[in-house]
Design a protein around this motif. Structure first.
Motif: not given
Length: 166
Positions: A148-166
């Motif tokens: 759960l910790t790894i999945v949560k961190e991966a999802m948060e990181q992916d969200e940050k990457n997406r926000s940076a692209i926008r």
């Protein structure tokens, strides 16, 4: 059954202060419900079953009437009710989220992913997971926490990457 009880049932329903036409509709619906029942009641219970069904339909009718009395245009009342079906944008967003989750799950080490799938998808307890995987239930629990910790961190990181692209 229809010929035997129709007239008496109609009188029963009309005594509830309903018009003849509405009472007739309710009696028809009563017989339709009884016929649609997977197992018809025994003959000795048929009359009480019919009367109970008719009475419930009368109660439902008055409930609908009470609700519709709060609406200025009863014919349009049901058009104002929100549709629970997701719109295309929500469907697209959900699919995108599922793909992101699948990517995060695919990146998990197999021993963590197995526990995650058994617990979250299979709905299994940690005791059952431990038995299936040949590990103590506490180990199954700690693997789930790690997953759960790894999945949560991966999802948060992916969200940050997406926000940076926008």
């Amino acid at each position: 059954m229809f010929r035997t009880y129709r007239r008496r049932l109609l009188q029963f329903v009309q005594r509830r202060k309903l018009s003849w036409h509405l009472a007739d509709d309710i009696v028809q619906d009563t017989f339709l419900r009884v016929v649609a029942t997977p197992s018809l009641p025994e003959q000795r219970f048929a009359q009480s079953y019919l009367y109970r069904t008719a009475n419930n339909l009368v109660i439902d009718h008055f409930r609908r009437e009470r609700i519709l009395s709060f609406v200025s245009d009863p014919d349009m009342a049901f058009e104002l009710i929100a549709d629970d079906a997701p719109n295309p944008e929500q469907i697209a967003w959900s699919r995108q989220e599922l793909r992101r989750l699948q990517t995060a799950l695919d990146a998990l080490p197999r021993h963590l992913r197995d526990v995650f799938i058994l617990a979250r998808v299979g709905g299994e307890t940690y005791v059952d997971i431990g038995k299936k995987l040949g590990i103590p239930s506490q180990t199954a629990f700690s693997r789930m926490v790690k997953a759960l910790t790894i999945v949560k961190e991966a999802m948060e990181q992916d969200e940050k990457n997406r926000s940076a692209i926008r």
